[in-house]
Design a protein around this motif. Sequence first.
Motif, PDB file in Angstrom:
ATOM      1  N   ILE A  16       0.582  -1.086   0.014  1.00 21.66           N
ATOM      2  CA  ILE A  16      -0.081   0.039   0.045  1.00 21.66           C
ATOM      3  C   ILE A  16       0.827   1.174   0.037  1.00 21.66           C
ATOM      4  N   GLU A  17       0.442   1.991  -1.022  1.00 27.31           N
ATOM      5  CA  GLU A  17       1.364   3.357  -1.000  1.00 27.31           C
ATOM      6  C   GLU A  17       0.687   4.294  -1.767  1.00 27.31           C
ATOM      7  N   GLY A  18       0.503   5.446  -1.373  1.00 27.10           N
ATOM      8  CA  GLY A  18      -0.126   6.882  -1.794  1.00 27.10           C
ATOM      9  C   GLY A  18      -1.664   6.334  -2.050  1.00 27.10           C
ATOM     10  N   GLY A  19      -2.206   5.848  -0.928  1.00 27.06           N
ATOM     11  CA  GLY A  19      -3.808   5.551  -0.894  1.00 27.06           C
ATOM     12  C   GLY A  19      -4.120   4.223  -2.193  1.00 27.06           C
ATOM     13  N   LYS A  20      -3.381   3.494  -2.615  1.00 29.24           N
ATOM     14  CA  LYS A  20      -3.259   2.627  -3.592  1.00 29.24           C
ATOM     15  C   LYS A  20      -2.786   1.275  -3.090  1.00 29.24           C
ATOM     16  N   ILE A  21      -3.441   0.297  -3.474  1.00 37.12           N
ATOM     17  CA  ILE A  21      -3.164  -1.268  -3.011  1.00 37.12           C
ATOM     18  C   ILE A  21      -2.688  -1.988  -4.185  1.00 37.12           C
ATOM     19  N   TYR A  22      -1.571  -2.691  -4.243  1.00 42.79           N
ATOM     20  CA  TYR A  22      -0.938  -3.333  -5.143  1.00 42.79           C
ATOM     21  C   TYR A  22      -0.707  -4.847  -4.831  1.00 42.79           C
ATOM     22  N   SER A  23      -1.241  -5.793  -5.586  1.00 46.65           N
ATOM     23  CA  SER A  23      -0.644  -7.349  -5.453  1.00 46.65           C
ATOM     24  C   SER A  23       0.196  -7.616  -6.647  1.00 46.65           C
ATOM     25  N   TYR A  24       1.122  -8.556  -6.477  1.00 45.07           N
ATOM     26  CA  TYR A  24       2.063  -9.238  -7.468  1.00 45.07           C
ATOM     27  C   TYR A  24       2.066 -10.779  -7.363  1.00 45.07           C
ATOM     28  N   PRO A  25       0.945 -11.369  -7.552  1.00 44.77           N
ATOM     29  CA  PRO A  25       1.069 -12.907  -7.765  1.00 44.77           C
ATOM     30  C   PRO A  25       1.999 -13.426  -8.637  1.00 44.77           C
ATOM     31  N   MET A  26       2.741 -14.476  -8.204  1.00 43.76           N
ATOM     32  CA  MET A  26       3.739 -15.317  -8.973  1.00 43.76           C
ATOM     33  C   MET A  26       3.229 -16.547  -9.312  1.00 43.76           C
ATOM     34  N   LYS A  27       3.357 -16.848 -10.281  1.00 44.45           N
ATOM     35  CA  LYS A  27       2.912 -18.316 -10.879  1.00 44.45           C
ATOM     36  C   LYS A  27       3.638 -18.710 -12.046  1.00 44.45           C
ATOM     37  N   GLY A  28       4.381 -19.625 -11.902  1.00 40.65           N
ATOM     38  CA  GLY A  28       5.371 -20.188 -12.942  1.00 40.65           C
ATOM     39  C   GLY A  28       6.584 -19.940 -12.860  1.00 40.65           C
ATOM     40  N   THR A  29       7.393 -20.878 -12.877  1.00 42.21           N
ATOM     41  CA  THR A  29       9.090 -20.960 -12.674  1.00 42.21           C
ATOM     42  C   THR A  29       9.652 -21.761 -13.554  1.00 42.21           C
ATOM     43  N   ARG A  30      10.915 -21.211 -14.321  1.00 40.33           N
ATOM     44  CA  ARG A  30      11.758 -22.104 -14.860  1.00 40.33           C
ATOM     45  C   ARG A  30      13.152 -21.800 -14.538  1.00 40.33           C
ATOM     46  N   ASP A  31      14.106 -22.826 -14.652  1.00 45.20           N
ATOM     47  CA  ASP A  31      15.539 -22.416 -14.461  1.00 45.20           C
ATOM     48  C   ASP A  31      15.896 -21.742 -15.692  1.00 45.20           C
ATOM     49  N   ALA A  32      16.546 -20.778 -15.490  1.00 47.12           N
ATOM     50  CA  ALA A  32      16.717 -19.813 -16.381  1.00 47.12           C
ATOM     51  C   ALA A  32      18.007 -20.231 -17.276  1.00 47.12           C
ATOM     52  N   THR A  33      18.810 -21.259 -16.984  1.00 41.66           N
ATOM     53  CA  THR A  33      20.008 -21.903 -17.698  1.00 41.66           C
ATOM     54  C   THR A  33      19.333 -22.670 -18.668  1.00 41.66           C
ATOM     55  N   LEU A  34      18.289 -23.293 -18.702  1.00 48.63           N
ATOM     56  CA  LEU A  34      17.591 -24.150 -19.656  1.00 48.63           C
ATOM     57  C   LEU A  34      17.581 -23.558 -21.051  1.00 48.63           C
ATOM     58  N   PRO A  35      17.674 -24.104 -22.118  1.00 46.48           N
ATOM     59  CA  PRO A  35      17.420 -23.756 -23.550  1.00 46.48           C
ATOM     60  C   PRO A  35      16.034 -23.217 -23.524  1.00 46.48           C
ATOM     61  N   ASP A  36      15.846 -21.957 -24.080  1.00 42.28           N
ATOM     62  CA  ASP A  36      14.416 -21.565 -24.440  1.00 42.28           C
ATOM     63  C   ASP A  36      13.691 -21.718 -23.273  1.00 42.28           C
ATOM     64  N   ALA A  37      14.237 -21.044 -22.069  1.00 40.40           N
ATOM     65  CA  ALA A  37      13.546 -21.041 -20.533  1.00 40.40           C
ATOM     66  C   ALA A  37      12.479 -20.289 -20.675  1.00 40.40           C
ATOM     67  N   CYS A  38      12.564 -19.028 -21.246  1.00 38.27           N
ATOM     68  CA  CYS A  38      11.575 -18.171 -21.283  1.00 38.27           C
ATOM     69  C   CYS A  38      10.475 -18.377 -22.228  1.00 38.27           C
ATOM     70  N   LYS A  39      10.850 -18.707 -23.328  1.00 39.10           N
ATOM     71  CA  LYS A  39       9.555 -19.238 -24.267  1.00 39.10           C
ATOM     72  C   LYS A  39       8.748 -20.443 -23.974  1.00 39.10           C
ATOM     73  N   GLN A  40       9.553 -21.385 -22.912  1.00 39.00           N
ATOM     74  CA  GLN A  40       8.837 -22.491 -22.424  1.00 39.00           C
ATOM     75  C   GLN A  40       8.009 -22.021 -21.196  1.00 39.00           C
ATOM     76  N   LEU A  41       8.409 -21.101 -20.522  1.00 38.81           N
ATOM     77  CA  LEU A  41       7.297 -20.474 -19.396  1.00 38.81           C
ATOM     78  C   LEU A  41       6.270 -19.879 -19.954  1.00 38.81           C
ATOM     79  N   GLN A  42       6.412 -19.235 -20.976  1.00 42.24           N
ATOM     80  CA  GLN A  42       5.577 -18.186 -21.601  1.00 42.24           C
ATOM     81  C   GLN A  42       4.426 -19.171 -22.257  1.00 42.24           C
ATOM     82  N   ASN A  43       4.903 -20.163 -22.909  1.00 43.98           N
ATOM     83  CA  ASN A  43       3.756 -21.042 -23.692  1.00 43.98           C
ATOM     84  C   ASN A  43       3.213 -22.400 -23.006  1.00 43.98           C
ATOM     85  N   ASP A  44       3.755 -22.626 -21.655  1.00 40.72           N
ATOM     86  CA  ASP A  44       3.216 -23.667 -20.975  1.00 40.72           C
ATOM     87  C   ASP A  44       1.617 -23.793 -20.364  1.00 40.72           C
TER      88      ASP A  44
END
Length: 392
Positions: A16-44
């Motif tokens: 909460i800051e400046g009269g506004k409330i924020y939430s940042y839900p996290m769902k989905g994790t990948r080992d960043a060293t795997l080939p195409d890790a970002c693409k895998q995570l985005q398309n799962d």
Amino acid sequence: MKDHFLFFSPEIFVKIEGGKIYSYPMKGTRDATLPDACKQLQNDEKEICEHATIIDLIRNDLSMVATDVAVIRYRYIERLETNRGPLLQASSEISGRLPDGWKSRLGDLLLRLLPAGSISGAPKKKTCEIIEEAETSPRGFYTGISGYFDGNKLDSAVMIRFIEQKGEEFLFRSGGGITTRSLPEDEYNEMIKKYMSLCVESLRIEEGRIFHVEFHNWRMNATRQELFGVTDKIDLRDWIDPAGSITRTKCRILYKETVEQVEYHPYQLRTIRTLRLVNSDTIDYRYKTADRSELDKLAALRGDADEILIVKNGLLTDTSFANIALWDGTVWITPAVPLLEGIHRAALLEKRELVMGDIPVAALSRYERIRIFNAMIGFGEIELPVTNLIRY
């Protein structure tokens, strides 16, 4: 909280800051060293569905305490640096405007939002009922929230990655989300990655030579595939420098998907003259890991003996740190079902210096001598008469 619990949380509950409330839900994790890790995570598909479900839930939750609720950023990818390597994490940002006077009602506001939607699932009321029915013990503070409020700003986190102290014992709690698209094997492997301690290979080095390295390579790569789903092969010779080890040295390899740490320790052979039989029908140490808590509990029962010999379902298995073999006057017999299929044991079996068989406690009188051995201890370096076994 001293003597109660410790947690590490990468996940914000609300800010909460400046009269506004924020939430940042996290769902989905990948080992960043795997080939195409970002693409895998985005398309799962499973991760996409789980993320969408939680975003909808959190948006509805914030609408109970705020107006103008909106998803500001959706499924953006963050890179997190951890002590075990980089991770990619999918997150979203949701915000809303709080009414005037929210500070005087902060406690009520937080209670309306609990429990955190990211650890309950949706629909929240029904999933909480399922969780309560399925879990065998209360969560206590685990998956609750903590934070600070300075009179104007609030920052809070969900208490996940949680270690709880109960007397002299410590309980590690972690979890994960499932959907109708979840595959049980994938969920199991994800849980293993979250909470399992590091796996271990202990290699003997002496006079510049690495002993039984091929057997270590085989076991390590088999463990990596079974527990973490990786199929590339690691050759430990690429990680070990044996040149400086003249006297017997233990090279301790700590790993999960890849090697994380290499240690070298001088090795001193133990003197063992007596063994105490200790029973445990539930112990499971099929994978060699850094977590020896169950073995250490049993080892503490040795009393005035030098070491323990663990009995499971009426059969001899291992000591707390090594395999065994018993001499029946003709051959050396090693338990067919040890707690851990040791490296030196595998090498001796391949050379047919051992045979496998069940060794019931009731049949100990058939045997004359017992040898204790592992990757660091030569076969025959520790040997004692069976009469030196101390019964329960």
